[in-house]
Write an enzyme that holds these catalytic residues in place. Sequence first.
Site, PDB file in Angstrom:
ATOM      1  CB  CYS A   1     -10.636 -15.710   4.078  1.00 13.83           C
ATOM      2  SG  CYS A   1      -9.297 -16.922   3.896  1.00 13.83           S
TER       3      CYS A   1
ATOM      4  CE  LYS B   1      -1.890 -29.570  -0.752  1.00 14.84           C
ATOM      5  NZ  LYS B   1      -1.978 -28.137  -1.078  1.00 14.84           N
TER       6      LYS B   1
ATOM      7  CB  ALA C   1     -20.579 -32.668   2.681  1.00 17.68           C
TER       8      ALA C   1
ATOM      9  N   GLY D   1      -5.905 -13.862  12.337  1.00 15.27           N
ATOM     10  CA  GLY D   1      -6.886 -13.351  11.398  1.00 15.27           C
ATOM     11  C   GLY D   1      -7.856 -14.397  10.918  1.00 15.27           C
ATOM     12  NE  ARG D   2      -4.973 -16.858   6.898  1.00 20.67           N
ATOM     13  CZ  ARG D   2      -3.992 -17.692   6.547  1.00 20.67           C
ATOM     14  NH1 ARG D   2      -4.140 -18.462   5.496  1.00 20.67           N
ATOM     15  NH2 ARG D   2      -2.878 -17.755   7.252  1.00 20.67           N
TER      16      ARG D   2
ATOM     17  CB  CYS E   1     -15.145 -19.500   6.728  1.00 20.73           C
ATOM     18  SG  CYS E   1     -13.932 -20.504   7.632  1.00 20.73           S
TER      19      CYS E   1
ATOM     20  CE1 TYR F   1      -3.837  -2.161  -0.131  1.00 18.95           C
ATOM     21  CE2 TYR F   1      -2.980  -3.213   1.848  1.00 18.95           C
ATOM     22  CZ  TYR F   1      -3.869  -3.193   0.789  1.00 18.95           C
ATOM     23  OH  TYR F   1      -4.791  -4.207   0.644  1.00 18.95           O
TER      24      TYR F   1
ATOM     25  CD  GLU G   1     -17.543 -43.206   5.713  1.00 17.68           C
ATOM     26  OE1 GLU G   1     -16.787 -43.865   4.972  1.00 17.68           O
ATOM     27  OE2 GLU G   1     -18.204 -42.220   5.317  1.00 17.68           O
TER      28      GLU G   1
ATOM     29  CB  ALA H   1     -26.305 -46.891   4.044  1.00 15.32           C
TER      30      ALA H   1
END
Length: 673
Positions: free
Chosen positions: A350, A431, A394, A319-320, A363, A175, A413, A459
């Site tokens: 973000c 990761k 999910a 922050g995050r 997020c 900046y 599962e 299932a």
Amino acid sequence: MNHYPAIFEPLTIRRMTLKNRIVMPPMGTNFAAMDGSFVQDHIDYYVQRAKGGTGLITVENVCLDFPMGTNGTTQLRMDNDQFIPGLFRLTEALHSYGACVSVQINHAGASAYAGRLNGAQPVSSSNIPSKKGGAIPRPLQKEEIYAIVRKYGEAAGRAQRAGFDCVEIHAGHSYLLSQFLSPMYNKRTDEFGGSPENRARFARLVIDEIRSVVGPFFPICLRFSAEEFTEGGNTLEDTLELLEYLNDEVDILNVSAALNDSIQFQIDGMNLPDGWRSYMAKAVKEKFGKVTMTSGNIRSPQAAQEILERGDADLLAMGRGLIAEPNWVVKVQNGYEHLLRKCISCNIGCADHRISKSKPICCTVNPDLFKEAEYRKQRVKNGINVVVIGGGTAGMEAACTAAEVGCKVTLFEEKAELGGLARDIARLPDKTRINDFPDYLIQRTKQLTNLNIVTGTRADLAMITALNPDIIVNATGATPLLPPIAGLHEQLGKPGTKVFSIFDLLHNLEKFREFEGKRIAVVGGGAVGLDVVEYYAERGAEEVSIIEMMPLLGKDLDMITRISMMKMVEERKVNVHTETALTEVCSDRFKVKHGEQEFEIPFDLGFVCLGMRPHSPLMDSLLEYGKEHQVEVVNIGDSKQARRIIDGTREGRNILKTIQRVDAFKNEFSFSY
């Protein structure tokens, strides 16, 4: 609290007393209204972090010179008094929860958002763009510099009147003040360029102007890029020299890093360890003895405590981490560390949403930045049975959300463990941070007595029918995309083969730990293929090649990950074959075609990473069952469309909409006799 005493030790700076050492630093949101004022969601966002116990909240950078100094698609403003009422509403709300409140005032200079400049040329120290390919700015005249200095003072005065406890000057991250401090940008030959003292002159004038306006009792913070990580930019040693001209009248030295062209060290990638930047803050603190702030992937309370105990810094900017977990302080303080929803540093919702796509931030791991857990108050009025098929992120988000509003939930599962593809990807050494999300979700499931989890079980319709569900959520994930390419299915994963899919690697990582002397070829230049390239290139494989049909590698990656990956590809001298198609898979080589040219790429190990496709084997029968029995069937996550974790998390939380609809229907059509 006793486990981490340094985190919860109060700190007084002039007349501001912080109740703990955790700071929410300024992070752009794109939540502001187009006129630069607050909307209610924006205030609610900050309130959640105050309620969560944060000691000091610094409001994202605010424009003090509109439009020339503006930054971002929408940005808060403080360039005239009409913005004070909205800012006052914010400070009053945050103070009511015991937080201190600062605000970052800023002029973007050459980084100004072109969409608000109405064709005007941006300004800077010189005519050097603030990033590769950026707009060419014009050098500021001396009288313009002094006019902007006065605007900094005026903005700081407004901050004080609006009830802020502190003001932060942004002098980093490419900046305007950074454009004067850094030799990367500053090519001036007058008293504002050349020597460190001259390059620091503009920032020095700003500090003195602000102090003259706010008086002797109001804290001033200075944020700067200690290491710029660019050729020809400031090193830590250079910055320490610059600070000799800047530290007077500054109370807090906020030690950040990087410029626009090294942004992957400002917005840290997930492979960088907790608190990796603290060595910079330590050097600053040792030289100047001022209150010093550090940042950089600080997620773990243990790492936070250690930084403070070592004396590297006095304040920790998260922050995050506070976007993901607004209750970080409260949870750590009260012994609920196991329920921290840690940021995984994916930088998708973000950074990429805001900077690359001009969207409001969101997020990956926190689907509601404004209301946090208020949805739990919306208890179902009628008994609702929910069956979730699939225990990835999910499916777990949907199961937890449904149980938390009073539904009876059963989750199936197929594997022995929960976590799905997120857990698989987290096996890669770069990761591992992704593990934090399924870990959190699993801990969340353990709090819910009305959630039954059945692992190691595939299932089927009979099992589901026996539970008499009102809602069925299908979250069965994705499987590798393997098109009908000559030799692919004959070679892939067969005994004695050298050709593998991403799951062959992830599920048997211990078999893929030989690097020296290995020639690696990867087909597919998306996220999955680049992860494999990174795994081998960073660990000393002799030769790594990547083959991609499109003109660019990683075109769908978030901007931070893509920049990091491209830097890795360049530094590790990866052989890149773009606009190149795979035509045949052989036992020890790939046959490819680039335009009219056909050639072969030999390998010791070949990986076919052409993306993922939805895997939902039960969907047809579930939809038929739902139609016959008036049962809602919802498909979410990768089984709907192979995408990112963030999409599955959002869809998992959105099960609330289905629950509300079913509950309302039951309420209307249930009769008692």
